[in-house]
Design an enzyme around this catalytic site. Structure first.
Site, PDB file in Angstrom:
ATOM      1  CG  ASN A  43      63.881 -18.599 -98.602  1.00 42.92           C
ATOM      2  OD1 ASN A  43      65.103 -18.590 -98.802  1.00 42.92           O
ATOM      3  ND2 ASN A  43      62.998 -18.289 -99.544  1.00 42.92           N
ATOM      4  CG  PHE A  65      72.327 -18.917-103.567  1.00 42.30           C
ATOM      5  CD1 PHE A  65      71.150 -19.417-104.088  1.00 42.30           C
ATOM      6  CD2 PHE A  65      72.827 -17.726-104.102  1.00 42.30           C
ATOM      7  CE1 PHE A  65      70.475 -18.756-105.107  1.00 42.30           C
ATOM      8  CE2 PHE A  65      72.167 -17.053-105.111  1.00 42.30           C
ATOM      9  CZ  PHE A  65      70.997 -17.567-105.613  1.00 42.30           C
ATOM     10  CB  SER A 104      68.249 -15.100-104.566  1.00 41.90           C
ATOM     11  OG  SER A 104      68.300 -15.241-103.161  1.00 41.90           O
ATOM     12  CG  ASN A 157      67.254 -14.742 -99.043  1.00 35.95           C
ATOM     13  OD1 ASN A 157      66.824 -13.811 -98.382  1.00 35.95           O
ATOM     14  ND2 ASN A 157      66.473 -15.708 -99.526  1.00 35.95           N
ATOM     15  CB  THR A 158      73.211 -13.654-102.571  1.00 35.46           C
ATOM     16  OG1 THR A 158      73.019 -15.039-102.333  1.00 35.46           O
ATOM     17  CG2 THR A 158      74.677 -13.378-102.862  1.00 35.46           C
ATOM     18  CE  LYS A 201      62.783 -18.038-109.415  1.00 44.54           C
ATOM     19  NZ  LYS A 201      62.838 -19.324-108.705  1.00 44.54           N
ATOM     20  CG  ASN A 235      63.770 -15.626-106.632  1.00 44.22           C
ATOM     21  OD1 ASN A 235      63.460 -16.156-105.550  1.00 44.22           O
ATOM     22  ND2 ASN A 235      64.915 -15.868-107.227  1.00 44.22           N
TER      23      ASN A 235
HETATM   24  C1  LIG Z   1      63.157 -22.164 -99.019  1.00 43.33           C
HETATM   25  C2  LIG Z   1      63.181 -21.617-100.419  1.00 43.33           C
HETATM   26  C3  LIG Z   1      64.381 -21.686-101.150  1.00 43.33           C
HETATM   27  C4  LIG Z   1      64.432 -21.167-102.442  1.00 43.33           C
HETATM   28  N1  LIG Z   1      65.610 -21.254-103.153  1.00 43.33           N
HETATM   29  C5  LIG Z   1      65.661 -20.749-104.413  1.00 43.33           C
HETATM   30  C6  LIG Z   1      66.863 -20.843-105.178  1.00 43.33           C
HETATM   31  O1  LIG Z   1      67.869 -21.416-104.746  1.00 43.33           O
HETATM   32  N2  LIG Z   1      66.866 -20.285-106.426  1.00 43.33           N
HETATM   33  C7  LIG Z   1      65.761 -19.646-106.943  1.00 43.33           C
HETATM   34  O2  LIG Z   1      65.806 -19.139-108.068  1.00 43.33           O
HETATM   35  N3  LIG Z   1      64.605 -19.581-106.254  1.00 43.33           N
HETATM   36  C8  LIG Z   1      64.534 -20.117-105.013  1.00 43.33           C
HETATM   37  N4  LIG Z   1      63.360 -20.048-104.319  1.00 43.33           N
HETATM   38  C9  LIG Z   1      62.186 -19.380-104.935  1.00 43.33           C
HETATM   39  C10 LIG Z   1      61.226 -20.385-105.586  1.00 43.33           C
HETATM   40  O3  LIG Z   1      61.847 -21.095-106.626  1.00 43.33           O
HETATM   41  C11 LIG Z   1      59.993 -19.642-106.150  1.00 43.33           C
HETATM   42  O4  LIG Z   1      60.417 -18.764-107.171  1.00 43.33           O
HETATM   43  C12 LIG Z   1      59.255 -18.849-105.098  1.00 43.33           C
HETATM   44  O5  LIG Z   1      59.220 -19.543-103.865  1.00 43.33           O
HETATM   45  C13 LIG Z   1      57.816 -18.528-105.515  1.00 43.33           C
HETATM   46  O6  LIG Z   1      57.067 -19.695-105.737  1.00 43.33           O
HETATM   47  P1  LIG Z   1      56.047 -20.335-104.657  1.00 43.33           P
HETATM   48  O7  LIG Z   1      55.131 -19.243-104.208  1.00 43.33           O
HETATM   49  O8  LIG Z   1      55.405 -21.478-105.363  1.00 43.33           O
HETATM   50  O9  LIG Z   1      56.916 -20.802-103.525  1.00 43.33           O
HETATM   51  C14 LIG Z   1      63.277 -20.572-103.020  1.00 43.33           C
HETATM   52  C15 LIG Z   1      62.079 -20.529-102.296  1.00 43.33           C
HETATM   53  C16 LIG Z   1      62.023 -21.049-101.017  1.00 43.33           C
HETATM   54  C17 LIG Z   1      60.728 -20.979-100.262  1.00 43.33           C
END
Ligand SMILES: Cc1cc2nc3c(=O)[nH]c(=O)nc-3n(C[C@H](O)[C@H](O)[C@H](O)COP(=O)(O)O)c2cc1C
Length: 376
Positions: free
Chosen positions: A117, A121, A186, A188-189, A225, A254
């Site tokens: 992804n 934000f 993240s 993505n910023t 995080k 993350n």
């Molecule tokens: C579509 C998407 C959006 C996410 N948005 C955020 C976010 O806004 N803030 C954040 O700290 N992590 C965000 N994450 C990361 C997740 O909280 C998590 O740390 C990461 O996906 C790893 O866990 P998983 O393998 O269970 O998905 C996002 C992940 C995905 C897939």
């Protein structure tokens, strides 16, 4: 239940665009959230048994939480306990409302059970989130489990002003959550991850702790995080701030900018997309980071383990490496709504099999004399 989801529901859902399905599901869950009766009905299918655990002064009914990014607007905040989650981390939210990156920005690598992804934000801003949460409270629909909020930096705010941006969000949201997570990881910023540098993070945490001392509501636990792409040395520098800046815990991890070494060629186009990778291929690295953090802190700093958890064995592995709490995002997408119940049940079974009376006895177990082979 998971079998039914994987065999019949998931293939149908996965014919459609990833973000579109996400939005439709969230809006349906938002409608369910308004009704106590519907939430209770869901809980009869998906509710999890108790497996209490305490971390940073907060009591959790079970250790499995909803990871940040799933419910950025608190659109369905009351429903997550009914789906078996022991806590939810809402957001990420930024001080300024922002649309996020251009579409499409969420992709599935189904063969590897991964997501990529680059949402960037997308969120309504901290004040709108505060209003939404206040509305749930007014309606008597406050979630029946601890709520955390994930704080990000607004894209338009320059890095030098990051501390002020985070502090503004924290100021309006502080009365509305049980704990906060500073997201400096993240991918993505643009340049956000530079804020993981010790000096920059120190400034942000100082600003947040100043706000944390105001008024009569009492300080809220503030966690950080981290990215799975950080070196152990960089993680150690962050840990140096734990005492001076009263970091309550670390969320590890993350998404990663790395891609799996052995990629299924069928997914190479997806893997060439810019963004953060989550799901199965992230599991080993995130566990490695948890293990390192646990070792370096002697188990004194609570860790929320996240990255590639799909079942109880994955969650147990993270707990045995040192996580007190765990979270899922991608696992919910691939395993469906019964994932939390199934993980919590599996964790309870593992405790019983090993004659342990509480989850806290399993935290960091692999590092103890018991040895890794006998606990996972
Ligand atoms: C579509 C998407 C959006 C996410 N948005 C955020 C976010 O806004 N803030 C954040 O700290 N992590 C965000 N994450 C990361 C997740 O909280 C998590 O740390 C990461 O996906 C790893 O866990 P998983 O393998 O269970 O998905 C996002 C992940 C995905 C897939």
């Amino acid at each position: 239940m998971s079998w039914f989801y994987r065999t019949f529901v998931r293939p149908a859902l996965f014919t459609q665009d990833s973000e579109e399905i996400h939005n439709r599901t969230l809006s349906a869950l938002g409608r369910v959230s308004r009704s106590e009766m519907w939430c209770d009905a869901l809980a009869t299918f998906y509710g999890a048994p108790q497996l209490p655990v305490e971390a940073f002064g907060v009591k959790f009914p079970n250790p499995l939480g909803l990871a940040a990014g799933m419910d950025k607007q608190a659109a369905a905040a009351p429903v997550w306990p009914s789906l078996g989650f022991g806590f939810s981390e809402l957001g990420g939210v930024t001080w300024h409302a922002q649309p996020g990156n251009a579409l499409p920005r969420m992709f599935r690598a189904v063969g590897d059970e991964a997501l990529i992804n680059r949402m960037g934000f997308n969120n309504p801003g901290a004040e709108a989130l505060a209003a939404r949460l206040a509305e749930w409270r007014r309606l008597g629909r406050w979630p029946a489990h601890p709520v955390g909020i994930n704080l990000g930096k607004s894209k338009i705010t320059p890095l030098e002003k990051a501390a002020e941006d985070y502090a503004n969000s924290f100021r309006v949201l502080r009365p509305l959550a049980d704990f906060f997570v500073v997201n400096v990881s993240s991918p993505n910023t643009p340049n956000l991850r530079q804020l993981q540098d010790k000096a920059a993070l120190d400034e942000i945490l100082a600003a947040l702790q100043e706000v944390n001392g105001w008024g009569s509501i009492g300080p809220r636990p503030i966690l950080v995080k981290v990215a799975p792409d950080l070196s152990f040395e960089a993680l150690d520098e962050i840990l140096e701030l734990a005492g001076p800046r009263r970091i309550a815990g670390v969320v590890a991890t993350n998404t990663t900018v790395a891609r799996p070494a052995a990629m299924d060629p069928a997914w190479s186009k997806i893997y060439s997309e810019t963004g953060g990778l989550s799901g199965r291929p992230l599991k080993a690295r995130s566990t490695e980071i948890i293990r390192h953090l646990h070792r370096q802190t002697g188990g004194k700093l609570p860790i929320i383990g996240v990255g590639g958890i799909f079942d109880a064995a994955d969650a147990w592995e993270k707990i045995a490496a040192g996580a007190t709490l765990v979270q899922v995002y991608t696992g919910l997408v691939y395993e469906g709504p019964a994932v939390a119940r199934s993980i919590v049940r599996g964790l309870r079974e593992r405790l019983t099999e090993r004659g342990l009376t509480g989850l806290s006895q399993a935290v960091g177990l692999e590092a103890s004399s018991v040895g890794l082979e006998s606990v996972v």
